[in-house]
Design a protein around this motif. Structure first.
Motif, short mmCIF file in Angstrom:
data_model
loop_
_atom_site.label_atom_id
_atom_site.label_comp_id
_atom_site.label_asym_id
_atom_site.label_seq_id
_atom_site.Cartn_x
_atom_site.Cartn_y
_atom_site.Cartn_z
N GLY A 122 0.62 -1.14 -0.04
CA GLY A 122 0.06 -0.58 0.54
C GLY A 122 0.34 1.68 0.16
O GLY A 122 0.63 2.48 0.45
N ILE A 123 2.13 1.32 -0.44
CA ILE A 123 2.84 2.19 -0.70
C ILE A 123 3.40 2.41 -2.03
O ILE A 123 2.93 1.70 -2.89
N ASP A 124 4.02 3.84 -2.71
CA ASP A 124 4.23 4.14 -3.62
C ASP A 124 5.81 3.76 -4.89
O ASP A 124 6.19 3.55 -3.20
N LEU A 125 5.89 3.58 -4.92
CA LEU A 125 7.61 2.92 -5.85
C LEU A 125 8.75 4.29 -5.30
O LEU A 125 9.49 3.84 -4.31
N ASN A 126 8.19 5.49 -4.83
CA ASN A 126 9.75 6.89 -4.09
C ASN A 126 9.63 5.50 -2.43
O ASN A 126 10.23 5.85 -2.21
N GLU A 127 8.27 5.51 -2.55
CA GLU A 127 8.95 5.52 -0.93
C GLU A 127 9.16 4.16 -0.96
O GLU A 127 9.91 4.23 0.22
N PHE A 128 9.07 3.08 -1.66
CA PHE A 128 10.05 1.40 -1.81
C PHE A 128 11.27 2.68 -1.87
O PHE A 128 12.19 1.47 -0.86
N GLU A 129 11.52 3.12 -3.09
CA GLU A 129 13.46 3.16 -3.08
C GLU A 129 13.47 4.02 -1.45
O GLU A 129 14.73 3.72 -1.83
N GLN A 130 13.53 4.85 -0.84
CA GLN A 130 13.51 5.54 -0.29
C GLN A 130 13.83 5.03 1.12
O GLN A 130 14.50 4.70 1.74
N PHE A 131 13.02 3.51 1.19
CA PHE A 131 13.28 2.27 2.19
C PHE A 131 14.70 1.73 1.76
O PHE A 131 15.65 1.56 2.86
N LEU A 132 14.93 1.26 0.85
CA LEU A 132 16.16 1.08 0.12
C LEU A 132 17.02 1.94 0.20
O LEU A 132 18.56 1.12 0.73
N GLU A 133 17.45 3.51 0.94
CA GLU A 133 18.27 4.26 0.66
C GLU A 133 18.18 3.97 1.97
O GLU A 133 18.96 4.63 2.95
#
Length: 232
Positions: free
Chosen positions: A66-77
């Motif tokens: 339930g998140i967007d792609l930008n949030e997921f990338e922020q998590f990985l970073e």
């Protein structure tokens, strides 16, 4: 010093582990089925062999979270934490549970009575499978809610404090609690014994803990058994 790529691998592994905890799914295969990605992908996440996912798998995972792609990338970073991107997982499970319950009601009340006997047997087998799947989901949701809220009773002193910030709509819907009355209780009205029982069932909190909170807020006295609307 660990590299950015290594840290991304660690975060993906941590995400897989956390999702297993939240969903009550200890195996890679059950987690893969829940998310809708391949077992191979989940296995690579768990074994620190993936620092990123394909575009298709990333979209599928983000949709599940339930998140967007930008949030997921922020998590990985490392810019946002694990709790932030898994915040919707319990809501996803509860939503699925409610949808499954409604589907079972339609099958039982509207479809089965109209079927011929051979078709009815086939539908009953399907009903049995759906029922056990629903029961399985219920256990995981209840366990998750219970672990989150039971400790909360040690941090609050009143029923009013307990309900602050909670999803009153969800609490009411789970046990057919009248929402307007629940709002009154959250604003300081005293819950009757019957209402306390409903809260216990909906929140997964032992009734004795709720009774202790009520006594702290309203004192030890003969509490009303039920609310009739003219008890005020």
């Amino acid at each position: 010093m660990t590299t950015l790529k290594e840290r991304r691998k660690e975060r993906l592994a941590a995400l897989a582990t956390r999702l297993k905890e939240l969903l009550g799914s200890p195996s890679d295969s059950s987690l893969a089925r829940s998310i809708g990605i391949s077992l191979h992908v989940v296995h690579r996440m768990n074994t620190l062999r993936s620092s990123s996912l394909s575009e298709e798998n990333t979209k599928q995972l983000c949709s599940f979270l339930g998140i967007d792609l930008n949030e997921f990338e922020q998590f990985l970073e490392g810019q946002i934490n694990l709790a932030a991107i898994t915040r919707n997982v319990k809501q996803v499970r509860i939503s699925n549970l409610e949808e499954s319950a409604r589907a079972l009601q339609v099958l039982k009340n509207e479809i089965l009575p109209k079927l011929a006997f051979p078709d009815c047997l086939e539908a009953l087998r399907d009903l049995q499978i759906r029922f056990w799947s629903l029961a399985d989901d219920y256990v995981f949701v209840k366990r998750s809610l219970n672990s989150e809220l039971t400790g909360l009773t040690d941090k609050v002193t009143t029923i009013t404090e307990l309900l602050q910030g909670q999803d009153l709509d969800a609490i009411a819907e789970r046990v057919n609690f009248e929402r307007n009355r629940l709002v009154e209780i959250s604003l300081g009205e005293e819950p009757a014994c019957e209402e306390l029982t409903l809260l216990s069932a909906s929140l997964g909190i032992p009734i004795k803990d709720l009774e202790s909170l009520r006594e702290r807020q309203f004192g030890q006295k003969n509490h009303k058994a039920s609310f009739t609307g003219d008890n005020k």
